[in-house]
Design an enzyme around this catalytic site. Structure first.
Site, PDB file in Angstrom:
ATOM      1  N   LYS A   1      70.162  55.677  39.713  1.00 46.07           N
ATOM      2  CA  LYS A   1      71.464  55.880  39.752  1.00 46.07           C
ATOM      3  C   LYS A   1      71.899  56.830  41.089  1.00 46.07           C
ATOM      4  O   LYS A   1      72.899  56.504  41.708  1.00 46.07           O
ATOM      5  CB  LYS A   1      71.849  56.755  38.541  1.00 46.07           C
ATOM      6  CG  LYS A   1      73.213  56.536  38.281  1.00 46.07           C
ATOM      7  CD  LYS A   1      73.717  57.604  37.169  1.00 46.07           C
ATOM      8  CE  LYS A   1      75.270  57.809  37.164  1.00 46.07           C
ATOM      9  NZ  LYS A   1      75.640  59.074  36.846  1.00 46.07           N
TER      10      LYS A   1
ATOM     11  N   CYS B   1      66.181  65.763  38.448  1.00 49.75           N
ATOM     12  CA  CYS B   1      64.406  65.930  37.954  1.00 49.75           C
ATOM     13  C   CYS B   1      64.170  66.948  36.909  1.00 49.75           C
ATOM     14  O   CYS B   1      63.581  66.909  36.330  1.00 49.75           O
ATOM     15  CB  CYS B   1      63.709  66.234  39.116  1.00 49.75           C
ATOM     16  SG  CYS B   1      63.475  65.483  40.708  1.00 49.75           S
TER      17      CYS B   1
ATOM     18  N   CYS C   1      66.306  67.011  47.375  1.00 49.09           N
ATOM     19  CA  CYS C   1      65.206  66.633  46.502  1.00 49.09           C
ATOM     20  C   CYS C   1      64.228  65.462  46.987  1.00 49.09           C
ATOM     21  O   CYS C   1      64.796  64.450  47.615  1.00 49.09           O
ATOM     22  CB  CYS C   1      65.720  66.220  45.021  1.00 49.09           C
ATOM     23  SG  CYS C   1      64.723  65.066  44.128  1.00 49.09           S
TER      24      CYS C   1
ATOM     25  N   HIS D   1      68.863  50.802  33.429  1.00 51.39           N
ATOM     26  CA  HIS D   1      68.860  49.832  34.680  1.00 51.39           C
ATOM     27  C   HIS D   1      67.608  49.247  34.694  1.00 51.39           C
ATOM     28  O   HIS D   1      66.700  49.474  33.557  1.00 51.39           O
ATOM     29  CB  HIS D   1      69.157  50.452  35.914  1.00 51.39           C
ATOM     30  CG  HIS D   1      68.418  51.561  36.414  1.00 51.39           C
ATOM     31  ND1 HIS D   1      67.300  51.356  36.621  1.00 51.39           N
ATOM     32  CD2 HIS D   1      68.656  52.939  36.471  1.00 51.39           C
ATOM     33  CE1 HIS D   1      66.525  52.525  36.953  1.00 51.39           C
ATOM     34  NE2 HIS D   1      67.239  53.466  36.967  1.00 51.39           N
TER      35      HIS D   1
ATOM     36  N   LYS E   1      63.610  53.882  45.738  1.00 50.97           N
ATOM     37  CA  LYS E   1      63.627  53.536  44.405  1.00 50.97           C
ATOM     38  C   LYS E   1      64.873  53.238  43.797  1.00 50.97           C
ATOM     39  O   LYS E   1      65.878  53.833  44.000  1.00 50.97           O
ATOM     40  CB  LYS E   1      63.050  54.962  43.755  1.00 50.97           C
ATOM     41  CG  LYS E   1      63.029  54.920  42.186  1.00 50.97           C
ATOM     42  CD  LYS E   1      62.769  56.426  41.588  1.00 50.97           C
ATOM     43  CE  LYS E   1      62.650  56.279  40.369  1.00 50.97           C
ATOM     44  NZ  LYS E   1      63.518  57.349  39.493  1.00 50.97           N
TER      45      LYS E   1
ATOM     46  N   CYS F   1      66.290  71.008  41.422  1.00 52.35           N
ATOM     47  CA  CYS F   1      66.933  69.580  41.276  1.00 52.35           C
ATOM     48  C   CYS F   1      67.573  69.557  39.996  1.00 52.35           C
ATOM     49  O   CYS F   1      66.461  69.093  39.157  1.00 52.35           O
ATOM     50  CB  CYS F   1      66.310  68.491  41.986  1.00 52.35           C
ATOM     51  SG  CYS F   1      66.828  66.641  41.597  1.00 52.35           S
TER      52      CYS F   1
ATOM     53  N   HIS G   1      65.205  62.312  44.703  1.00 45.92           N
ATOM     54  CA  HIS G   1      66.498  61.801  44.668  1.00 45.92           C
ATOM     55  C   HIS G   1      67.437  61.972  45.885  1.00 45.92           C
ATOM     56  O   HIS G   1      68.469  61.451  46.007  1.00 45.92           O
ATOM     57  CB  HIS G   1      67.623  62.467  43.425  1.00 45.92           C
ATOM     58  CG  HIS G   1      66.971  62.107  42.100  1.00 45.92           C
ATOM     59  ND1 HIS G   1      65.875  63.012  41.575  1.00 45.92           N
ATOM     60  CD2 HIS G   1      67.135  61.183  41.374  1.00 45.92           C
ATOM     61  CE1 HIS G   1      65.430  62.427  40.437  1.00 45.92           C
ATOM     62  NE2 HIS G   1      66.074  61.351  40.220  1.00 45.92           N
TER      63      HIS G   1
ATOM     64  N   HIS H   1      64.181  51.430  33.747  1.00 45.29           N
ATOM     65  CA  HIS H   1      64.054  51.678  32.439  1.00 45.29           C
ATOM     66  C   HIS H   1      63.490  50.539  31.632  1.00 45.29           C
ATOM     67  O   HIS H   1      62.665  50.566  30.836  1.00 45.29           O
ATOM     68  CB  HIS H   1      65.405  52.338  31.822  1.00 45.29           C
ATOM     69  CG  HIS H   1      66.077  53.527  32.606  1.00 45.29           C
ATOM     70  ND1 HIS H   1      67.269  53.366  33.078  1.00 45.29           N
ATOM     71  CD2 HIS H   1      65.536  54.410  33.075  1.00 45.29           C
ATOM     72  CE1 HIS H   1      67.528  54.147  33.769  1.00 45.29           C
ATOM     73  NE2 HIS H   1      66.640  55.200  33.985  1.00 45.29           N
TER      74      HIS H   1
HETATM   75  N1  MSP Z   1      63.914  62.205  30.789  1.00 41.90           N
HETATM   76  C1  MSP Z   1      62.998  62.321  31.619  1.00 41.90           C
HETATM   77  C2  MSP Z   1      61.665  61.746  30.869  1.00 41.90           C
HETATM   78  C3  MSP Z   1      61.115  62.529  29.956  1.00 41.90           C
HETATM   79  S1  MSP Z   1      59.696  62.072  29.113  1.00 41.90           S
HETATM   80  C4  MSP Z   1      59.234  63.110  28.257  1.00 41.90           C
HETATM   81  C5  MSP Z   1      63.266  60.928  32.677  1.00 41.90           C
HETATM   82  N2  MSP Z   1      64.118  60.124  32.331  1.00 41.90           N
HETATM   83  S2  MSP Z   1      64.746  58.953  33.249  1.00 41.90           S
HETATM   84  O1  MSP Z   1      65.788  58.323  32.502  1.00 41.90           O
HETATM   85  O2  MSP Z   1      64.865  59.333  34.555  1.00 41.90           O
HETATM   86  O3  MSP Z   1      63.727  57.730  33.072  1.00 41.90           O
HETATM   87  C6  MSP Z   1      62.843  57.878  34.087  1.00 41.90           C
HETATM   88  C7  MSP Z   1      61.809  56.785  33.739  1.00 41.90           C
HETATM   89  O4  MSP Z   1      62.564  55.434  33.951  1.00 41.90           O
HETATM   90  C8  MSP Z   1      60.635  56.511  34.667  1.00 41.90           C
HETATM   91  O5  MSP Z   1      59.613  57.132  34.613  1.00 41.90           O
HETATM   92  C9  MSP Z   1      60.377  55.074  34.509  1.00 41.90           C
HETATM   93  O6  MSP Z   1      59.614  54.653  33.511  1.00 41.90           O
HETATM   94  C10 MSP Z   1      61.729  54.414  34.770  1.00 41.90           C
HETATM   95  N3  MSP Z   1      62.356  54.180  35.966  1.00 41.90           N
HETATM   96  C11 MSP Z   1      63.597  54.692  36.292  1.00 41.90           C
HETATM   97  N4  MSP Z   1      63.732  53.960  37.641  1.00 41.90           N
HETATM   98  C12 MSP Z   1      62.623  53.243  37.833  1.00 41.90           C
HETATM   99  C13 MSP Z   1      62.587  52.359  38.929  1.00 41.90           C
HETATM  100  N5  MSP Z   1      63.101  52.137  39.977  1.00 41.90           N
HETATM  101  N6  MSP Z   1      61.481  51.591  38.721  1.00 41.90           N
HETATM  102  C14 MSP Z   1      60.391  51.562  37.594  1.00 41.90           C
HETATM  103  N7  MSP Z   1      60.645  52.767  36.715  1.00 41.90           N
HETATM  104  C15 MSP Z   1      61.558  53.492  37.169  1.00 41.90           C
HETATM  105  O7  MSP Z   1      62.638  60.991  33.724  1.00 41.90           O
END
Ligand code: MSP
Length: 646
Positions: A302, A129, A144, A18, A299, A126, A147, A21
């Site tokens: 999902k 996380c 959490c 989304h 934030k 959680c 989340h 990411h």
């Molecule tokens: N798998 C772990 C990360 C492991 S790294 C060794 C994880 N994955 S995640 O799919 O949840 O992605 C988290 C990352 O996605 C955040 O750190 C950020 O880079 C990005 N984002 C997810 N939601 C976000 C927002 N709402 N806003 C900005 N970026 C965020 O955590």
């Protein structure tokens, strides 16, 4: 110039990417492209985090194996990154053999440092996380803090890592000359957390979880965060026979940046350097932390259920406009709110008006004044030279500090100075009174040159658009080196093509109300289909043979994805017959059910029925096949169902 390593977090495969990411990945891409542009030897890594409880649960819900779930989602990540022009050098998956080898090597090295021991582990977990929380950190109802979902009480014997042992070394790292964590507000947060005292952490999970078996411990897997963090080195060959990439990109002398969102700050700024110290490996030179994209102050995620999927924005505005918006609108490190309204405003004012109009005005005027060409005379003494120098200096400084919004603002300032320069000199009037004089030539050349510099500097952010603008103003399409930002490169007397609208203005009210036709999209430069040879005589058919195929128009009444497939959708269509017909079509990856219902399509109505995944298809819809992907054919205006096509 040196070596420059940058990574994104690896994303969980329990859902599609989304806007959050996408933001991280676009930022990393912009930095990587910028660094290549200024001459660094760059390694840009992204990938997916495929182990852990939440992936297992997501797969269970779909009734499939976790690996299949991972494979499905990963292919969508690849598609998204391709569409968005992400230029990563490698994509690492934690289910790959090379990653497992690297994790085993990390465990071996940490073990050798004597930093593991076993103990009983209890706490609130959680699974989104993949982390334990203390009572103090939880929201009421043991929910959490990130989340807001319920956590679970877990109790098991685990391997622990002596994190507490690294407290002092971490504090020394934070006090070093180059900031380990940027921006400073986040650095303060991490420092005070560590000063508050560190507890040891468990790094194994009991039971037959979905993960990498913990070396030497039967029925335990490596905790998903130790597993996931190691990705940053598995892609460089840690634990393999070939250490060439590791030596080249992960050494004390090079820049090593882990870019992440603030949600995973502690794992990256505390655990990761401690694991590396224990393993005797260099720590990152910087952990760069950005804020969150929010909707309604929450934030975007999902689990919260307020996701912005960018497909429509990309479809309407093109991928480069989305890249521009994300970087221009968010101050790196702070949170920002996402809104469609802000998106359209930026598009219309910054791209359509400031950039698009300036380019087309200059190109048109040059063409009409100088016989379809760039001006014949350059200029080396005018106020735009200093303006450009200062814009470029501001741009480099801001890019170096991850202040992308400032870097872009600096370029837009030059655009506005260029417009003021033109308005003050009115070359459109001069050419009427003086004809194509030397002064008209210099004024227009200056304008084009300033635009060339803006566009060249913009290329890491808007690579496709920058290449088309540079081609449109007669410059090199691909800026290759830092020097191209110096004044004086717009060619003289070069043919200029008729300008095509770069960013057609969007009718904001219509777009926000979801009306079609609000936008005449500047389609993302689709690669032209390769020219094909005309049909051979032997391949030709007579008109009678053609008319054996009954083609008819139909309206789609319902659409639903066929379970267990990615591509197939079952459609009920009205072909103007007594009863509806069922069609099975391989278009689910390109069209959602909502996009299909109500749409008119062309159908082969006399095809022998065939069963696909147990569903009988009573015809075939027609679509253009672009690189194997379907683009539906439809009528120019609404027609009665059953109308023949000939
Ligand atoms: N798998 C772990 C990360 C492991 S790294 C060794 C994880 N994955 S995640 O799919 O949840 O992605 C988290 C990352 O996605 C955040 O750190 C950020 O880079 C990005 N984002 C997810 N939601 C976000 C927002 N709402 N806003 C900005 N970026 C965020 O955590």
């Amino acid at each position: 110039m040196g070596t420059f390593y940058i990574s994104t977090p690896i994303y969980y495969v329990n859902d599609l990417p989304h806007i959050g990411h996408i933001y991280t990945t676009v930022v990393a891409d912009v930095v990587a492209r910028y660094r290549r542009f200024i001459g660094d030897d760059v390694f840009f890594l992204t990938g997916t985090d495929e182990h852990g409880q939440s992936i297992m649960k997501a797969a269970e819900r779909l009734g499939i194996e976790p690996q299949e779930q991972a494979d499905r989602v990963v292919s969508r990540y690849h598609e998204h990154w391709k569409t968005l022009g992400i230029s990563h050098d490698d994509f690492v998956r934690t289910t790959e053999a090379r990653h497992r080898v690297a994790v085993e090597e990390m465990v071996r090295r940490i073990e050798a440092s004597g930093d593991f021991y076993t103990d009983l582990h209890e706490g609130w977990y959680c699974s989104s996380c993949e982390s334990f929380y203390t009572e103090r950190e939880l929201l009421p109802g043991h929910r959490c803090p990130t989340h807001e979902s319920e956590t679970e009480w877990q109790s098991e014997e685990n391997v622990f890592f002596r994190l507490s042992k690294y407290q002092d070394r971490l504090l020394e790292l934070y006090a070093g000359e180059t900031p380990f964590v940027i921006p400073p507000s986040r650095a303060n947060e991490v420092r005070s957390f560590v000063e508050g005292g560190l507890k040891d952490i468990s790094v194994s999970r009991a039971g037959l979880g979905w993960g990498i078996p913990f070396p030497g411990r039967e029925n335990e897997v490596v905790y998903v965060w130790l597993d996931a963090l190691t990705n940053y080195l598995s892609a460089l060959g840690l634990g393999s026979d070939d250490a060439s990439k590791l030596d080249r990109y992960w050494h004390e002398g090079g820049t090593r940046i882990n870019l992440i969102g603030k949600d995973i700050l502690r794992f990256h700024a505390i655990w990761w350097p401690a694991f590396l110290m224990s393993a005797g490996l260099p720590v990152p030179s910087t952990v760069a932390i950005h804020g969150w994209w929010l909707r309604d102050d929450k934030k975007i995620s999902k689990s919260v259920g307020n996701i912005v999927r960018p497909d429509e924005l990309i479809e309407t505005f093109g991928p480069d406009a989305l890249r521009y918006f994300l970087l221009r609108e968010m101050v790196f490190g702070q949170d920002a709110s996402f809104s469609d309204e802000a998106f359209v405003d930026r598009f219309n004012s910054d791209l359509a008006n400031d950039l698009g109009n300036t380019v087309s005005r200059l190109v048109k005027l040059s063409r009409s004044s100088f016989d379809g060409k760039t001006p014949p005379e350059a200029c080396s003494d005018n106020p735009l030279i200093a303006a450009a120098e200062s814009a470029v200096a501001g741009y480099h400084e801001a890019m170096g500090e991850f202040a992308f919004n400032r870097a872009l603002a600096s370029l837009w300032k030059l655009l506005s100075e260029t417009n003021q320069y033109l308005v003050a000199r009115e070359p459109w009037k001069l050419v009427k009174s003086e004809g194509p004089s030397a002064s008209v030539s210099r004024i227009l050349w200056n304008g084009l040159e300033a635009v060339r510099i803006v566009t060249t500097a913009l290329s890491p952010v808007m690579p496709t658009t920058a290449a088309s603008i540079l081609a449109a103003i007669g410059g090199d399409a691909v800026p290759v080196e830092r020097d191209t930002l110096a004044w004086g490169r717009t060619p003289l007397d070069q043919p200029l093509a008729e300008p095509v609208p770069l960013f057609p203005r969007i009718d904001k009210a219509a777009f926000l109300s979801g009306e079609e036709g609000a936008a005449a999209p500047p389609k993302a430069a689709a690669s032209p289909a390769p020219k094909q040879a005309p049909a051979q005589e032997s391949d030709m058919i007579t008109i009678e043979e053609f008319f054996k195929t009954q083609l008819k128009m139909a309206t789609i009444l319902t659409a639903e994805r066929i379970e267990g497939t990615d591509k197939l959708v079952k459609l009920m269509v009205d072909l103007g017959e007594e009863s509806e017909r069922t069609l099975v079509a391989g278009i689910a990856e390109q069209y959602s059910a909502e996009e299909l219902v109500g749409r008119q399509i062309a159908v082969v109505a006399n095809l022998k029925p065939a069963k696909l995944r147990g569903v009988e298809s009573q015809g075939m819809l027609l679509a253009a096949s672009v690189d194997g992907k379907p683009v539906l054919l439809g009528p120019d205006s609404q027609v009665p169902n059953g109308t023949p096509v000939k």
